[in-house]
Design a protein around this motif. Structure first.
Motif, PDB file in Angstrom:
ATOM      1  N   VAL A   2      83.221 -11.907 -87.372  1.00  0.00           N
ATOM      2  CA  VAL A   2      84.112 -10.812 -87.754  1.00  0.00           C
ATOM      3  C   VAL A   2      83.416  -9.504 -87.446  1.00  0.00           C
ATOM      4  CG1 VAL A   2      85.273  -9.667 -89.672  1.00  0.00           C
ATOM      5  CG2 VAL A   2      85.232 -12.163 -89.560  1.00  0.00           C
ATOM      6  N   GLU A   3      84.139  -8.597 -86.845  1.00  0.00           N
ATOM      7  CA  GLU A   3      83.615  -7.248 -86.617  1.00  0.00           C
ATOM      8  C   GLU A   3      84.364  -6.275 -87.526  1.00  0.00           C
ATOM      9  OE1 GLU A   3      82.320  -7.793 -81.937  1.00  0.00           O
ATOM     10  OE2 GLU A   3      83.813  -6.309 -82.502  1.00  0.00           O
ATOM     11  N   LEU A   4      83.614  -5.378 -88.141  1.00  0.00           N
ATOM     12  CA  LEU A   4      84.170  -4.428 -89.086  1.00  0.00           C
ATOM     13  C   LEU A   4      83.874  -3.005 -88.638  1.00  0.00           C
ATOM     14  CD1 LEU A   4      82.883  -6.202 -92.340  1.00  0.00           C
ATOM     15  CD2 LEU A   4      85.136  -6.438 -91.293  1.00  0.00           C
ATOM     16  N   VAL A   5      84.883  -2.142 -88.714  1.00  0.00           N
ATOM     17  CA  VAL A   5      84.707  -0.745 -88.353  1.00  0.00           C
ATOM     18  C   VAL A   5      85.323   0.118 -89.449  1.00  0.00           C
ATOM     19  CG1 VAL A   5      85.202   1.066 -86.686  1.00  0.00           C
ATOM     20  CG2 VAL A   5      84.764  -1.271 -85.892  1.00  0.00           C
ATOM     21  N   GLU A   6      84.490   0.964 -90.056  1.00  0.00           N
ATOM     22  CA  GLU A   6      84.967   1.862 -91.100  1.00  0.00           C
ATOM     23  C   GLU A   6      85.391   3.197 -90.490  1.00  0.00           C
ATOM     24  OE1 GLU A   6      81.226  -0.248 -92.827  1.00  0.00           O
ATOM     25  OE2 GLU A   6      81.869   0.696 -90.951  1.00  0.00           O
ATOM     26  N   SER A   7      86.342   3.848 -91.158  1.00  0.00           N
ATOM     27  CA  SER A   7      86.757   5.190 -90.763  1.00  0.00           C
ATOM     28  C   SER A   7      87.274   5.920 -91.984  1.00  0.00           C
ATOM     29  CB  SER A   7      87.844   5.127 -89.683  1.00  0.00           C
ATOM     30  OG  SER A   7      89.006   4.469 -90.176  1.00  0.00           O
TER      31      SER A   7
END
Length: 129
Positions: A2-7
């Motif tokens: 799983v890849e996670l990207v916060e913004s």
């Protein structure tokens, strides 16, 4: 995997609001428990909130209870953290994390960063007083 990207991080005045988003990609990412943690300058990373995948149960750190709300949109593969009534002590880098918790999820396990295999890069939140 799983890849996670916060913004959604940024600068906000005390008393204001921000909404952080964690976008997940990968196989069956909607099956994962997702937590938010934060690390303030000079301090250890600490638990903020967690949401389960099955019934969307939520748990919060006492310091944010009543001010923050975690939610998820499994169709969009996103988990959000709505932060209201922000205080200067909320200033930190915020990270989302995910794990399947194959051995079983408990709220206590969900509050421990070592229980999560996947992490985003973090988004900085600065609250000015």
């Amino acid at each position: 995997q799983v890849e996670l990207v916060e913004s959604g991080g940024g600068l906000v005045q005390a008393g204001g609001s921000l909404r952080l988003t964690c976008a997940a990609s990968g196989r069956k990412s909607s099956n994962y428990v997702v937590g938010w943690f934060r690390q303030a300058p000079g301090k250890e990373r600490e638990f903020v909130a967690v949401i389960t995948w099955r019934d969307h149960s939520t748990y919060y750190a006492d310091s944010v209870k009543g001010r923050f709300a975690i939610s998820r949109d499994d169709a969009a593969n996103t988990v959000s953290l709505q932060m209201n009534t922000l205080k200067s002590e909320d200033t930190a880098v915020y990270y989302c994390a995910a794990d399947l918790f194959r051995s079983g999820f408990t709220p206590a396990k969900g509050m421990v960063q070592e229980g999560y295999a996947y992490w985003g890069q973090g988004t900085r939140v600065t609250v000015s007083s």
